[in-house]
Design a protein around this motif. Sequence first.
Motif, short mmCIF file in Angstrom:
data_model
loop_
_atom_site.label_atom_id
_atom_site.label_comp_id
_atom_site.label_asym_id
_atom_site.label_seq_id
_atom_site.Cartn_x
_atom_site.Cartn_y
_atom_site.Cartn_z
N LEU A 1 0.89 -1.14 -0.11
CA LEU A 1 0.08 -0.09 0.00
C LEU A 1 0.71 1.21 0.05
CD1 LEU A 1 -2.87 -0.89 2.50
CD2 LEU A 1 -2.77 -0.70 0.10
N GLY A 2 2.17 1.23 0.17
CA GLY A 2 2.98 2.30 0.34
C GLY A 2 2.64 3.47 -0.96
N PRO A 3 2.95 3.11 -1.99
CA PRO A 3 2.94 3.68 -3.28
C PRO A 3 1.19 4.81 -3.04
CG PRO A 3 3.71 2.17 -4.03
CD PRO A 3 3.22 1.61 -2.60
N ARG A 4 0.47 3.95 -2.88
CA ARG A 4 -1.05 4.27 -2.78
C ARG A 4 -1.15 5.60 -1.65
NH1 ARG A 4 -6.17 0.49 -2.44
NH2 ARG A 4 -4.86 -1.19 -3.41
N ARG A 5 -0.90 4.96 -0.65
CA ARG A 5 -0.80 6.00 0.64
C ARG A 5 0.23 7.46 0.28
NH1 ARG A 5 2.53 6.55 5.32
NH2 ARG A 5 1.30 7.20 7.27
N ALA A 6 1.35 7.28 -0.43
CA ALA A 6 2.14 8.33 -0.60
C ALA A 6 1.46 9.19 -1.61
CB ALA A 6 3.52 7.79 -1.26
N SER A 7 0.80 8.63 -2.51
CA SER A 7 -0.03 9.57 -3.38
C SER A 7 -1.17 10.08 -2.98
CB SER A 7 -0.24 8.65 -4.92
OG SER A 7 -1.65 9.01 -5.05
N LEU A 8 -1.68 9.67 -2.04
CA LEU A 8 -2.91 10.28 -1.33
C LEU A 8 -2.50 11.35 -0.47
CD1 LEU A 8 -5.27 7.23 -0.47
CD2 LEU A 8 -5.94 9.18 -1.77
N ILE A 9 -1.26 11.10 0.12
CA ILE A 9 -0.68 12.13 0.85
C ILE A 9 -0.36 13.33 0.05
CG2 ILE A 9 1.34 12.65 2.31
CD1 ILE A 9 1.38 10.03 3.78
N ALA A 10 0.42 13.20 -0.89
CA ALA A 10 0.77 14.32 -1.91
C ALA A 10 -0.41 14.87 -2.44
CB ALA A 10 1.71 13.62 -3.41
N LYS A 11 -1.49 14.25 -2.75
CA LYS A 11 -2.64 14.80 -3.33
C LYS A 11 -3.36 15.53 -2.33
CE LYS A 11 -3.24 11.88 -7.26
NZ LYS A 11 -3.70 10.52 -7.48
N GLY A 12 -3.01 15.42 -0.76
CA GLY A 12 -3.59 16.32 0.06
C GLY A 12 -4.94 15.63 0.84
N MET A 13 -5.02 14.35 0.52
CA MET A 13 -6.21 13.67 1.27
C MET A 13 -6.22 13.11 2.40
SD MET A 13 -8.94 13.54 -0.53
CE MET A 13 -9.81 12.83 0.57
N ILE A 14 -5.05 12.61 2.74
CA ILE A 14 -4.48 12.15 4.01
C ILE A 14 -3.23 12.56 4.57
CG2 ILE A 14 -5.95 9.87 3.54
CD1 ILE A 14 -3.22 8.37 2.77
N TYR A 15 -2.90 12.39 5.67
CA TYR A 15 -1.71 12.80 6.44
C TYR A 15 -1.16 11.74 7.38
CZ TYR A 15 -3.56 14.65 10.55
OH TYR A 15 -4.54 14.69 11.56
N SER A 16 -0.02 12.01 7.67
CA SER A 16 0.57 11.06 8.72
C SER A 16 0.75 11.96 10.06
CB SER A 16 1.82 10.57 8.31
OG SER A 16 2.42 9.78 9.08
N PRO A 17 -0.05 11.76 11.09
CA PRO A 17 -0.01 12.44 12.23
C PRO A 17 1.30 12.27 13.04
CG PRO A 17 -2.11 11.25 12.23
CD PRO A 17 -1.28 11.06 10.80
N SER A 18 1.63 10.78 13.05
CA SER A 18 2.69 10.31 13.38
C SER A 18 3.33 8.96 12.83
CB SER A 18 2.74 10.05 15.29
OG SER A 18 1.60 9.19 14.99
N HIS A 19 4.35 8.56 12.97
CA HIS A 19 4.89 7.59 12.11
C HIS A 19 3.94 6.45 11.95
CE1 HIS A 19 7.90 5.13 9.76
NE2 HIS A 19 7.87 4.27 10.85
N GLY A 20 3.71 5.90 11.05
CA GLY A 20 2.86 4.56 10.65
C GLY A 20 1.24 4.75 10.91
N ASP A 21 1.03 6.34 11.39
CA ASP A 21 -0.49 6.61 11.44
C ASP A 21 -0.75 7.15 10.18
OD1 ASP A 21 -1.17 5.33 13.78
OD2 ASP A 21 -0.53 7.31 14.85
#
Length: 397
Positions: free
Chosen positions: A353-373
């Motif tokens: 899921l790494g790439p999908r998560r990274a892309s959603l972060i770059a698009k501003g949909m999700i973020y990582s409040p702390s490592h692994g979250d």
Amino acid sequence: MDAVSNPFSPGAGSPPPDLVGREPLLETVRVSIARARLGNPSKSILMVGLRGVGKTVLLDRMRDDAEDAGNYTLRIEAPENRSLPALLAPQLRTALLRLSKQAKAKDLAMRALKGLAGFAKALKLKYNDIEVGFDIEPEPGLADNGDLEHDLQDLLAAAGQAAQKAGSSLVLFVDELQYVQEDQLAALITALHRTAQRKLPVILVGAGLPQLRGNMGNAKSYAERLFEFPEVGPLSPEAARQAIAKPAKDHGVKVDAAALDLILKETQGYPYFVQEWGKHAWDVATKSPITKADVQKASTISISALDASFFRVRFDRRTIAEKKYLRAMAELGPGPHRSGDIAQTLKVQVTALGPRRASLIAKGMIYSPSHGDTGFTVPMFDAFMKRIMPGEGWRRD
Ligand SMILES: Nc1ncnc2c1ncn2[C@@H]1O[C@H](COP(=O)(O)OP(=O)(O)O)[C@@H](O)[C@H]1O
Ligand SMILES: [Mg+2]
């Protein structure tokens, strides 16, 4: 009640009838700018927060205040795919032209404009979205290396000298800063670091999603020390009540305490939602006071209005795989969630899921409040995902 006089204003960047609960932040920014203007040590300020908490309207208000206090400002919004130099150049040009009207600052402002001409010319190859035409001849050697990190330093220093000469300051207001590419962010940080060291009155007031903080640190490790990152969150219960009651009262309309309580409960104090509920409660009510029953009716309407706009625009632009990821998150609740739990819900390995998560972060949909979250950048997005992708069908391919 009369829809024409409805004071509430849900919408991205729509100024609220009353900008409540943000006085300390407005004051922090005012002091920072005033200190920079006097050559006192001062930090640039980057507001971080989820969608709909009021960052954009705050930036606009801060800009108005800064202009009223005699500062020179520019305002840009970083979209997902335009370069920072392309956005900055025309706005900086306008600010410098205004500065050049000040007799004291004229020569230095003209010099900065020459620097800007060299800057745009030299960087045009690399950032071909730079569009401004310049009627001023560049000054050879000033901001014209063709290297953004170097040239932006020269340029902001030249602009800062002009502002200083005018007894004023230059304030850059930048919205959606999380979308600025890492190398361009690094150049901006370096340039601001340099102007601060030289006590030049140049300040950045920015806003962005929570990932901005990490982006800044990745771009330059010292960035976290150089800037303040105040968090903009939901309104306090008191402020949220005021956000509804005050504009209503100004129109001679009362709002029952029970109605306010329900709005508070439904919106959790998120400014965008507060405006949405305020608007529909007003429209539903037939007379003053607005009652709890009015708010109950307004809730249904508010949610469908949000589903059709605020939430929907963010959902529509996602790929099927991204939607599935977001739906799996929603399955787990409001969040934030552990990456492992999301992977388990989707029945795949975390690494997949790494790439999908990274892309959603770059698009501003999700973020990582702390490592692994992982959390949604849009409040209450989990409930929306369940409404738009109901049942169990999303689990299938
Ligand atoms: N302090 C506040 N009090 C009341 N309403 C607010 C406040 N700040 C923002 N709003 C409302 O919230 C909505 C979203 O504001 P916006 O600045 O676009 O948020 P963001 O930029 O954080 O996504 C707008 O409708 C605005 O009128
Ligand atoms: Mg905004």
